[in-house]
Design a protein around this motif. Structure first.
Motif, PDB file in Angstrom:
ATOM      1  N   ALA A  74      21.274  32.628  38.976  1.00 36.87           N
ATOM      2  CA  ALA A  74      21.059  31.828  37.761  1.00 36.87           C
ATOM      3  C   ALA A  74      19.622  31.326  37.634  1.00 36.87           C
ATOM      4  CB  ALA A  74      22.032  30.650  37.747  1.00 36.87           C
ATOM      5  N   LEU A  75      18.979  31.030  38.759  1.00 40.75           N
ATOM      6  CA  LEU A  75      17.581  30.602  38.675  1.00 40.75           C
ATOM      7  C   LEU A  75      16.670  31.775  38.324  1.00 40.75           C
ATOM      8  CD1 LEU A  75      16.669  28.006  41.463  1.00 40.75           C
ATOM      9  CD2 LEU A  75      16.615  27.731  38.996  1.00 40.75           C
ATOM     10  N   GLY A  76      16.988  32.939  38.846  1.00 42.64           N
ATOM     11  CA  GLY A  76      16.233  34.141  38.478  1.00 42.64           C
ATOM     12  C   GLY A  76      16.325  34.412  36.994  1.00 42.64           C
ATOM     13  N   VAL A  77      17.519  34.225  36.449  1.00 40.88           N
ATOM     14  CA  VAL A  77      17.720  34.410  35.003  1.00 40.88           C
ATOM     15  C   VAL A  77      16.940  33.358  34.223  1.00 40.88           C
ATOM     16  CG1 VAL A  77      19.428  34.294  33.159  1.00 40.88           C
ATOM     17  CG2 VAL A  77      19.964  35.526  35.267  1.00 40.88           C
ATOM     18  N   ASP A 110      28.472  26.580  52.240  1.00 39.09           N
ATOM     19  CA  ASP A 110      27.757  25.308  52.395  1.00 39.09           C
ATOM     20  C   ASP A 110      26.246  25.522  52.415  1.00 39.09           C
ATOM     21  OD1 ASP A 110      30.173  24.089  52.467  1.00 39.09           O
ATOM     22  OD2 ASP A 110      30.233  23.838  54.646  1.00 39.09           O
ATOM     23  N   VAL A 111      25.824  26.547  53.120  1.00 39.32           N
ATOM     24  CA  VAL A 111      24.382  26.828  53.234  1.00 39.32           C
ATOM     25  C   VAL A 111      23.813  27.202  51.861  1.00 39.32           C
ATOM     26  CG1 VAL A 111      22.651  28.324  54.320  1.00 39.32           C
ATOM     27  CG2 VAL A 111      24.645  27.564  55.625  1.00 39.32           C
ATOM     28  N   ILE A 112      24.547  28.021  51.125  1.00 43.30           N
ATOM     29  CA  ILE A 112      24.094  28.432  49.797  1.00 43.30           C
ATOM     30  C   ILE A 112      23.947  27.210  48.891  1.00 43.30           C
ATOM     31  CG2 ILE A 112      24.766  29.650  47.680  1.00 43.30           C
ATOM     32  CD1 ILE A 112      26.138  31.736  49.533  1.00 43.30           C
ATOM     33  N   SER A 113      24.947  26.332  48.920  1.00 41.85           N
ATOM     34  CA  SER A 113      24.907  25.156  48.034  1.00 41.85           C
ATOM     35  C   SER A 113      23.690  24.287  48.336  1.00 41.85           C
ATOM     36  CB  SER A 113      26.188  24.331  48.199  1.00 41.85           C
ATOM     37  OG  SER A 113      27.307  25.082  47.768  1.00 41.85           O
ATOM     38  N   VAL A 114      23.441  24.044  49.605  1.00 44.55           N
ATOM     39  CA  VAL A 114      22.309  23.198  50.000  1.00 44.55           C
ATOM     40  C   VAL A 114      20.993  23.877  49.607  1.00 44.55           C
ATOM     41  CG1 VAL A 114      21.056  22.254  51.981  1.00 44.55           C
ATOM     42  CG2 VAL A 114      23.559  22.049  51.852  1.00 44.55           C
ATOM     43  N   TRP A 115      20.886  25.166  49.924  1.00 44.62           N
ATOM     44  CA  TRP A 115      19.656  25.912  49.600  1.00 44.62           C
ATOM     45  C   TRP A 115      19.407  25.933  48.094  1.00 44.62           C
ATOM     46  CZ3 TRP A 115      20.159  30.673  46.865  1.00 44.62           C
ATOM     47  CH2 TRP A 115      18.932  31.259  46.544  1.00 44.62           C
ATOM     48  N   PHE A 116      20.442  26.218  47.337  1.00 40.11           N
ATOM     49  CA  PHE A 116      20.249  26.357  45.885  1.00 40.11           C
ATOM     50  C   PHE A 116      19.858  25.018  45.263  1.00 40.11           C
ATOM     51  CE2 PHE A 116      21.097  27.370  41.500  1.00 40.11           C
ATOM     52  CZ  PHE A 116      20.820  28.717  41.410  1.00 40.11           C
ATOM     53  N   ALA A 117      20.494  23.939  45.723  1.00 39.65           N
ATOM     54  CA  ALA A 117      20.155  22.609  45.198  1.00 39.65           C
ATOM     55  C   ALA A 117      18.696  22.274  45.506  1.00 39.65           C
ATOM     56  CB  ALA A 117      21.087  21.566  45.798  1.00 39.65           C
ATOM     57  N   ALA A 118      18.243  22.641  46.698  1.00 40.07           N
ATOM     58  CA  ALA A 118      16.856  22.376  47.073  1.00 40.07           C
ATOM     59  C   ALA A 118      15.900  23.202  46.207  1.00 40.07           C
ATOM     60  CB  ALA A 118      16.646  22.693  48.550  1.00 40.07           C
ATOM     61  N   GLU A 119      16.277  24.424  45.913  1.00 40.00           N
ATOM     62  CA  GLU A 119      15.453  25.274  45.060  1.00 40.00           C
ATOM     63  C   GLU A 119      15.323  24.678  43.659  1.00 40.00           C
ATOM     64  OE1 GLU A 119      13.718  27.428  47.145  1.00 40.00           O
ATOM     65  OE2 GLU A 119      14.049  28.977  45.626  1.00 40.00           O
ATOM     66  N   VAL A 120      16.444  24.215  43.129  1.00 39.11           N
ATOM     67  CA  VAL A 120      16.406  23.616  41.786  1.00 39.11           C
ATOM     68  C   VAL A 120      15.512  22.379  41.787  1.00 39.11           C
ATOM     69  CG1 VAL A 120      17.774  22.470  39.996  1.00 39.11           C
ATOM     70  CG2 VAL A 120      18.669  24.526  41.130  1.00 39.11           C
ATOM     71  N   GLU A 121      15.668  21.561  42.826  1.00 44.42           N
ATOM     72  CA  GLU A 121      14.836  20.351  42.907  1.00 44.42           C
ATOM     73  C   GLU A 121      13.358  20.727  42.999  1.00 44.42           C
ATOM     74  OE1 GLU A 121      15.990  17.715  46.022  1.00 44.42           O
ATOM     75  OE2 GLU A 121      14.216  16.461  45.784  1.00 44.42           O
ATOM     76  N   ASP A 122      13.056  21.726  43.813  1.00 45.03           N
ATOM     77  CA  ASP A 122      11.655  22.169  43.972  1.00 45.03           C
ATOM     78  C   ASP A 122      11.104  22.697  42.643  1.00 45.03           C
ATOM     79  OD1 ASP A 122       9.348  22.833  45.645  1.00 45.03           O
ATOM     80  OD2 ASP A 122       9.909  24.919  45.240  1.00 45.03           O
ATOM     81  N   TYR A 123      11.899  23.492  41.936  1.00 45.12           N
ATOM     82  CA  TYR A 123      11.463  24.051  40.655  1.00 45.12           C
ATOM     83  C   TYR A 123      11.229  22.923  39.634  1.00 45.12           C
ATOM     84  CZ  TYR A 123      12.186  29.037  41.620  1.00 45.12           C
ATOM     85  OH  TYR A 123      12.084  30.316  42.090  1.00 45.12           O
ATOM     86  N   ARG A 124      12.102  21.904  39.679  1.00 47.91           N
ATOM     87  CA  ARG A 124      11.932  20.793  38.731  1.00 47.91           C
ATOM     88  C   ARG A 124      10.682  20.008  39.086  1.00 47.91           C
ATOM     89  NH1 ARG A 124      18.175  19.899  38.013  1.00 47.91           N
ATOM     90  NH2 ARG A 124      18.413  21.064  36.072  1.00 47.91           N
ATOM     91  N   MET A 125      10.447  19.779  40.371  1.00 45.10           N
ATOM     92  CA  MET A 125       9.289  19.009  40.803  1.00 45.10           C
ATOM     93  C   MET A 125       7.996  19.731  40.404  1.00 45.10           C
ATOM     94  SD  MET A 125       6.927  18.755  43.545  1.00 45.10           S
ATOM     95  CE  MET A 125       7.654  19.588  44.959  1.00 45.10           C
ATOM     96  N   LYS A 126       8.008  21.060  40.491  1.00 51.11           N
ATOM     97  CA  LYS A 126       6.810  21.842  40.168  1.00 51.11           C
ATOM     98  C   LYS A 126       6.674  22.118  38.675  1.00 51.11           C
ATOM     99  CE  LYS A 126       6.570  24.217  44.628  1.00 51.11           C
ATOM    100  NZ  LYS A 126       6.989  25.436  45.376  1.00 51.11           N
ATOM    101  N   GLY A 127       7.658  21.655  37.898  1.00 51.59           N
ATOM    102  CA  GLY A 127       7.573  21.866  36.466  1.00 51.59           C
ATOM    103  C   GLY A 127       8.014  23.244  36.022  1.00 51.59           C
ATOM    104  N   VAL A 128       8.569  24.031  36.946  1.00 51.71           N
ATOM    105  CA  VAL A 128       9.072  25.364  36.560  1.00 51.71           C
ATOM    106  C   VAL A 128      10.286  25.209  35.651  1.00 51.71           C
ATOM    107  CG1 VAL A 128      10.047  27.520  37.443  1.00 51.71           C
ATOM    108  CG2 VAL A 128       8.203  26.368  38.694  1.00 51.71           C
ATOM    109  N   LEU A 129      11.101  24.181  35.951  1.00 53.74           N
ATOM    110  CA  LEU A 129      12.266  23.876  35.127  1.00 53.74           C
ATOM    111  C   LEU A 129      12.038  22.517  34.454  1.00 53.74           C
ATOM    112  CD1 LEU A 129      15.119  24.702  37.657  1.00 53.74           C
ATOM    113  CD2 LEU A 129      14.343  26.143  35.763  1.00 53.74           C
ATOM    114  N   ALA A 130      12.612  22.347  33.291  1.00 53.04           N
ATOM    115  CA  ALA A 130      12.537  21.037  32.635  1.00 53.04           C
ATOM    116  C   ALA A 130      13.313  20.025  33.456  1.00 53.04           C
ATOM    117  CB  ALA A 130      13.100  21.126  31.229  1.00 53.04           C
ATOM    118  N   GLU A 131      12.842  18.752  33.447  1.00 44.91           N
ATOM    119  CA  GLU A 131      13.541  17.688  34.174  1.00 44.91           C
ATOM    120  C   GLU A 131      14.903  17.430  33.525  1.00 44.91           C
ATOM    121  OE1 GLU A 131      12.791  16.081  36.890  1.00 44.91           O
ATOM    122  OE2 GLU A 131      10.767  16.841  37.228  1.00 44.91           O
TER     123      GLU A 131
END
Lengths: 333, 155
Positions: free
Chosen positions: B44-47, B134-155
């Motif tokens: 979903a993040l790739g999309v 569990d690992v996927i959920s933690v990793w994906f949440a961290a990726e979303v947070e990182d993308y939001r922090m970097k402005g890749v995704l809207a807050e």
């Protein structure tokens, strides 16, 4: 402050107006400095977006007009390029570019907007990331990731030959005429001083990227890649491009949100111009319309794409065939 | 549940299928559909970061590629980029449906919007992927947070 290499190639051959900046991209990918390059082709030619079918260009018309055809690695459609277009390319390591393509494009085209304004062009970036004056696109752009470099290309259009640009498209005459009409309205030249534009672009990209502009040239590795790229871009296999499916219909994008579609379904045929999500003009035919074609066309004018099916449903079986034809269009890209 | 029957959960506002592995570099998922056969698609993040996909093209079946080499290309907003393979292998199938209708990837990224299938040459590479619910959920949440922090995704 890190360096922004600035390479002004001046006037180059049609082939080199493509292969030079592709070579620089491979150099940046390999660790070369961020680079802003400029060039203009010495003669007209036709460029194909990376994914486009060769058949979208009228190869016979290109041959008759003496126009070479080259496939580029950036996206977009079939475009006509000539000596009245000053091209620029900003090339950066992929790691320094936002992962969101939309954000990357906006970030890397914003300095170009600044440069246009610096030379007196009231340019703006619209919601579709097109550089515009009013409703007209004034800068053709495309982008690609080439190995580990990202390149965004654009141009200052000093003069634009709308008729030539429409003539190189492989389309029925009536569709080509409609494309030309919309190009006249939605693609505009901005005859600014190109030297002043280049200077303004150097300053704007340096400022935006936090880099110190410094004149430079291609490195030895990039010169090697240039020869390989010259051969690749002249090869039949490259020109043929990646495997593509047969199209469901003919459609041309004039600028973001502006399309001409020509589609058929069974005995129905529709040619529609779409502007901002609405049909601006339509030409339809179906043997069962019994003289009602003009009424259908009049009823479709101004209709939002989401409402087209409902409008055509009122015309019975031929209306449903026309709706099926128009449903074949994919109005993105 | 996706159209293909996969268990889909929501992580940080995005849908994620937990029954497969993920390549963090390309935001691609890998699902083993046979002993040595993997199906690959965009997560979903790739999309989301691609934008509206206009064009997709894939290598022909039978092509061998190493991990990191492109199995195809994607174009959105006139921006062309490679689709880098998360595994070494041979292309055994490509999804003609998404080539004809790239929007299918956006509509059903974990199901009908798959991209290619490979015969996996080095099963050891699977260990480098993110797997386990569990690992996927933690990793994906961290990726979303990182993308939001970097402005890749809207807050």
């Amino acid at each position: 402050m890190p360096e922004l290499r600035v390479v002004d190639f001046g006037r180059v051959s049609a082939l080199r107006s493509q292969t030079l900046w592709h070579a620089l991209a491979y150099g940046v990918s390999r660790g070369g400095p961020p680079t802003l390059s400029f060039m203009r082709p010495s003669r007209p030619y036709v460029g194909l977006g990376y994914h486009r079918r060769l058949e979208e260009a009228d190869i016979e018309a290109c041959r008759e007009a003496g126009l070479p055809v080259f496939r580029r690695m950036v996206g977009g459609g079939v475009v006509y390029l000539d000596e009245h277009q000053q091209f620029f390319q900003i090339i950066l390591p992929v790691g320094s570019v936002p992962r969101s393509r939309g954000r990357a494009l906006r970030q890397l085209l914003s300095p170009a907007v600044t440069a246009f304004r610096a030379v007196g062009v009231a340019a703006e970036m619209d919601d579709d990331v097109e550089i515009v004056v009013g409703e007209a696109k004034i800068c053709g752009h495309g982008a690609a990731q080439i190995d580990d470099a990202v390149v965004v290309v654009g141009n200052l259009i000093e003069r634009f030959d709308h008729a030539a640009a429409a003539r190189v498209l492989a389309l029925p005459d009536e569709v080509r005429a409609e494309v030309a009409r919309l190009m006249e309205r939605f693609v505009a030249a901005t005859p600014a001083d190109s030297a002043a534009f280049r200077s303004a672009a150097v300053a704007a990209y340096g400022e935006a990227l936090g880099l110190e502009p410094a004149a430079g040239g291609p490195a030895a590795y990039e010169r090697e890649r240039l020869r390989e790229l010259d051969d690749r871009f002249r090869s039949e296999a490259w020109l043929r491009g990646p495997r593509r499916p047969d199209p469901h219909c003919a459609q041309v994008k004039v600028r973001a949100g502006v399309f001409v579609v020509c589609a058929e379904h069974e005995r129905s045929r529709a040619v529609a111009s779409v502007v901002g999500g609405r049909i601006e003009r339509a030409r339809v035919s179906d043997p069962e319309l019994n003289g009602a074609a003009a009424a259908v066309e009049e009823r479709l004018a101004g209709v939002a794409l989401a409402e087209v099916d409902d409008v055509l449903e009122r015309f019975g079986a031929p209306g449903r065939r026309l709706a099926a034809a128009l449903a074949k269009a994919r109005l993105v890209g | 549940m996706s159209a293909s029957g996969s268990e889909i959960t929501e992580v940080a506002g995005f849908e994620v299928a937990l029954d497969r592995a993920y390549d963090p570099a390309g935001h691609l998922w890998v699902s083993m559909i046979g002993p040595d056969r993997a199906r690959i698609g965009l997560d979903a993040l790739g999309v989301e970061t691609s934008g509206t996909i206009a064009q997709l093209a894939f290598l022909p079946t039978g092509e061998h590629l190493k991990r990191g080499e492109a199995f195809g290309s994607l174009e959105a907003a006139k921006f062309v980029g490679p689709l880098a393979s998360p595994l070494t292998g041979t292309v055994t199938a490509t999804n003609d449906a998404v080539v004809a209708d790239p929007a299918l990837v956006e509509r059903d990224p974990y199901g009908a919007g798959w991209l290619v299938e490979l015969t996996v040459a080095d099963a050891g590479e699977l260990r480098d992927l993110v797997s386990g619910a569990d690992v996927i959920s933690v990793w994906f949440a961290a990726e979303v947070e990182d993308y939001r922090m970097k402005g890749v995704l809207a807050e």
